[in-house]
Write a protein that holds these residues in place. Structure first.
Motif, mmCIF file in Angstrom:
data_model
loop_
_atom_site.group_PDB
_atom_site.id
_atom_site.type_symbol
_atom_site.label_atom_id
_atom_site.label_comp_id
_atom_site.label_asym_id
_atom_site.label_seq_id
_atom_site.Cartn_x
_atom_site.Cartn_y
_atom_site.Cartn_z
ATOM 1 N N GLN A 278 0.799 -1.222 0.000
ATOM 2 C CA GLN A 278 0.000 0.000 0.000
ATOM 3 C C GLN A 278 0.839 1.282 0.000
ATOM 4 O OE1 GLN A 278 -3.681 -0.028 2.335
ATOM 5 N NE2 GLN A 278 -3.115 -2.034 3.131
ATOM 6 N N SER A 279 2.082 1.190 -0.403
ATOM 7 C CA SER A 279 2.923 2.390 -0.459
ATOM 8 C C SER A 279 3.999 2.201 -1.519
ATOM 9 C CB SER A 279 3.572 2.654 0.908
ATOM 10 O OG SER A 279 4.710 1.847 1.094
ATOM 11 N N PRO A 280 4.705 3.288 -1.882
ATOM 12 C CA PRO A 280 5.792 3.155 -2.863
ATOM 13 C C PRO A 280 7.082 2.604 -2.273
ATOM 14 C CG PRO A 280 5.573 5.446 -2.180
ATOM 15 C CD PRO A 280 4.438 4.703 -1.542
ATOM 16 N N VAL A 281 7.097 2.300 -0.982
ATOM 17 C CA VAL A 281 8.319 1.867 -0.301
ATOM 18 C C VAL A 281 8.656 0.426 -0.672
ATOM 19 C CG1 VAL A 281 9.447 1.630 1.940
ATOM 20 C CG2 VAL A 281 7.705 3.389 1.612
ATOM 21 N N TYR A 282 9.941 0.162 -0.938
ATOM 22 C CA TYR A 282 10.411 -1.214 -1.122
ATOM 23 C C TYR A 282 10.814 -1.762 0.237
ATOM 24 C CZ TYR A 282 13.214 -5.255 -2.424
ATOM 25 O OH TYR A 282 13.720 -6.529 -2.530
ATOM 26 N N ILE A 283 10.288 -2.926 0.583
ATOM 27 C CA ILE A 283 10.561 -3.537 1.882
ATOM 28 C C ILE A 283 11.452 -4.760 1.686
ATOM 29 C CG2 ILE A 283 9.571 -4.672 3.889
ATOM 30 C CD1 ILE A 283 8.993 -1.718 3.830
ATOM 31 N N LYS A 284 12.571 -4.751 2.367
ATOM 32 C CA LYS A 284 13.534 -5.855 2.324
ATOM 33 C C LYS A 284 13.385 -6.644 3.623
ATOM 34 C CE LYS A 284 17.877 -4.915 2.986
ATOM 35 N NZ LYS A 284 19.268 -4.433 2.834
ATOM 36 N N GLU A 285 12.876 -7.884 3.521
ATOM 37 C CA GLU A 285 12.511 -8.664 4.708
ATOM 38 C C GLU A 285 13.199 -10.024 4.672
ATOM 39 O OE1 GLU A 285 8.294 -9.538 7.082
ATOM 40 O OE2 GLU A 285 8.298 -9.144 4.926
ATOM 41 N N ASN A 286 13.906 -10.356 5.756
ATOM 42 C CA ASN A 286 14.638 -11.625 5.834
ATOM 43 C C ASN A 286 13.691 -12.772 6.172
ATOM 44 O OD1 ASN A 286 16.727 -9.782 5.652
ATOM 45 N ND2 ASN A 286 18.037 -10.896 7.057
#
Length: 608
Positions: free
Chosen positions: A66-74
């Protein structure tokens, strides 16, 4: 609370400050009053509490879809970090009710150690904002906001969800208010065995369980017609077990506890307003190299914050805003070489806004930070917004922003570097807004140049150390389309975005790691009377994971889709069902840590 004012400052539909005649209004107490001023010149995406329920697994899921943010999740529920416009996690500021809450040790925020529930809204702002929100607000900022209503009586709600992989989410909220007093309390408990499998990758998320608890308490009291005192408090306790790749691998975990407490005194008159805040925040963590043994390392951080935001209309068209802040940051490490440390941080900022007409306004800001032991750059910002015609609005922003070194950067032993300089950036962006009937399209090209980039590198002595290394140049486009239409008992709501990001390491002339060049997401929701259906889609383009753009090691493009359906009866009871990753896509956001394939959840809400 209903109050009468001879002159009321309103935020109009044009996004401009206007003076109005005497009017009776319901008061909503907003803890981050600066955000209303920011919205006059910058595009801000708002995610409501109802939107959050669509991606209730954690804050990472909410921001990813729901946002333009890229999320880097381990892996699901593990260490997670955000990236705005091709920048790093350290270039994102997390702001809780107007207070920057990035970790003093890491210089950033772990998304999955911030509760997803307990806020009235999440607001996501792309672009620089260090003049208003301090260190790390280079790529963008994520705002966690709580509001308090007056004269609303008693309200309450319960949310309970059961999902795949032994996952349970529970959230309860209650509030009471009259003409003088407002009180709100909420609590959230989430737990998951998180033992999903991805056969195509021969992967089992062993030892991946997590749980967390959070409590939010807020209260406000009207001591006079134009004066309010308030208190906002948040307590969070969480534990993340880190995945292992083999059955007999060494099991590790990470525990974290945060406390945030904010006391505010607000004066709000027609020409003058002032918000005085005193805050205490505490961030503690412990790392266990073996879950059955005592902790191996950890830290305790305590921050004392005093902030004053003064706003004055010199004339109906000319507005002056002064912001002063002083912090004492204290830290104590365990098995990290960090002893008892303390740092004083202060800043003074001034902003001048001129409203030519309700359709044309400009803002100029300047700020000087005083960070003990660190020479900080002079910061500035220039913004303008012009509603050229009814269907086209344009805004432009130019700013200088910064991030000063964290405690780990300076004091970690071995490796801490006391000679580090702050990172700083020059940001330029524009917002082109087009409105056609029920459609709204926003195109936001941007350019950013970051100097003194802090990077941890191996040394000849066998350990890693941070250095001011290369420069980074980021440019691209954020675009968004929104559509809202109601007809009879039917309603359609659409929100979709596409982001193009080139982020270049100027030393090697290569794309930065974990910055997808293309990212798009979309949400479409259809409602008929009591029934609601929504579909979410996420596309992520090729993402390099090495500094040399090696495609063999890159994360390939992927598309993920979620769907959900819910029914609301008697306006109080809602029952819903969600299918996440209905496309059964095999994908990663960090190499070697696949995310779950198709999974399910059922939830119920009760409003009273």
């Amino acid at each position: 609370m209903d109050i009468k004012r001879s002159l009321v400052l309103l935020f109009s539909s044009y996004g401009c400050f206007l003076f109005a005649q005497e009017k009776t209004i319901d008061t909503v107490y907003i803890f981050d009053s600066q955000m209303n001023k920011v919205k006059l010149f910058h595009k801000v995406n708002t995610i409501t509490s109802k939107d959050i329920e669509k991606n209730s697994t954690n804050l990472s899921e909410t921001l990813r879809f729901q946002s333009p943010v890229y999320i880097k999740e381990n892996g699901r529920g593990a260490v997670s970090s955000p990236s705005f416009r091709g920048t790093s996690a350290g270039h994102t500021a997390f702001v809780w009710n107007g207070i920057n809450i990035n970790s003093q040790f890491l210089g950033q925020g772990d998304v999955n150690n911030i509760p997803v529930f307990g806020y009235d809204e999440l607001e996501v702002k792309s672009g620089g904002g260090s003049v208003q929100y301090g260190s790390s607000a280079i790529g963008g900022s994520i705002h966690l906001n709580n509001n308090l209503d007056f004269n609303r009586g008693f309200n309450g709600s319960l949310f309970s969800e059961v999902a795949s992989f032994g996952t349970f989410n529970n959230f309860a909220k209650a509030s009471f208010s009259n003409e003088k007093f407002s009180f709100k309390v909420s609590g959230n408990y989430s737990i998951s065995q998180n033992d999903y499998e991805v056969p195509e990758k021969e992967y089992i998320n062993r030892n991946g369980r997590y749980y967390n608890t959070s409590i939010n308490v807020g209260t406000a009291y009207k001591i006079a017609d134009h004066q309010t005192i308030s208190w906002q408090n948040q307590i969070f306790d969480g534990s993340q077990y880190y995945p292992i790749f083999v059955e007999n691998g060494n099991k590790t975990k990470y525990n974290s506890q945060t406390l945030r407490s904010l006391l505010a005194w607000n004066i709000d008159k027609s020409k003058i307003s002032n918000s005085l805040k005193a805050a205490y925040t505490e961030d503690n963590f412990q790392y266990f190299g073996d879950i059955d043994k005592p902790k191996e390392s950890g830290a305790e951080g305590k921050n004392y914050i005093f902030k004053d935001d003064f706003n004055y209309f010199i004339t109906p068209k000319l507005n002056f805003n002064a912001i002063g802040e002083f912090q004492v940051n204290k830290g104590k490490g365990y098995q990290s070489g960090i002893g008892d440390i303390s740092r004083n941080v202060g800043s003074v900022a001034g902003l001048l806004r001129y409203f030519f007409t309700k359709d044309l306004r400009i803002e100029a800001g300047a700020k000087k930070d005083f960070v003990e032991g660190i020479k900080s750059p002079f910061l500035y910002s220039f913004s303008g917004k012009w509603n050229a015609v009814n269907w086209y609005h344009v805004g432009a922003n130019f700013s200088r922003n910064f991030r000063y070194p964290s405690f780990n950067d300076l004091y970690w032993q071995p490796g801490g570097n006391l000679n580090l300089l702050p990172e700083y950036s020059t940001n330029v962006d524009m917002d082109h807004e087009f409105s056609f009937g029920n459609f709204k399209i926003t195109l936001s090209p941007y350019y950013m140049h970051i100097k003194n980039y802090i990077n941890w590198l191996p040394t000849p002595y066998g350990y890693w150390s941070p250095f001011n290394t290369y420069k980074v140049e980021s440019y691209g486009l954020e675009s968004q389309i929104n559509f809202n239409k109601n007809f009879g008992k039917h309603g359609i709501r659409l929100s979709a975005s596409y982001n193009y990001a080139k982020s270049i390491n100027k030393e090697k002339n290569t794309q930065m790691m974990y910055v997808p060049i293309h990212k798009a997401n979309g949400n479409i929701e259809y409602q008929y009377d009591f029934l609601k259906i929504y579909v979410q889609g996420l596309f992520n383009g090729l993402t390099y994971t090495t500094t040399d753009e090696k495609k063999a090691d890159a994360i390939g493009p992927y598309f993920v889709m979620n769907i959900g359906i819910s029914a609301t009866l008697l306006k109080k009871y809602t029952l819903g069902f969600k299918v996440n990753n209905i496309t059964n896509t095999v994908y990663e956001t960090v190499s070697y840590y696949p995310m779950p394939k198709r999974n399910y959840s059922i939830y119920a809400t009760l409003n009273f």
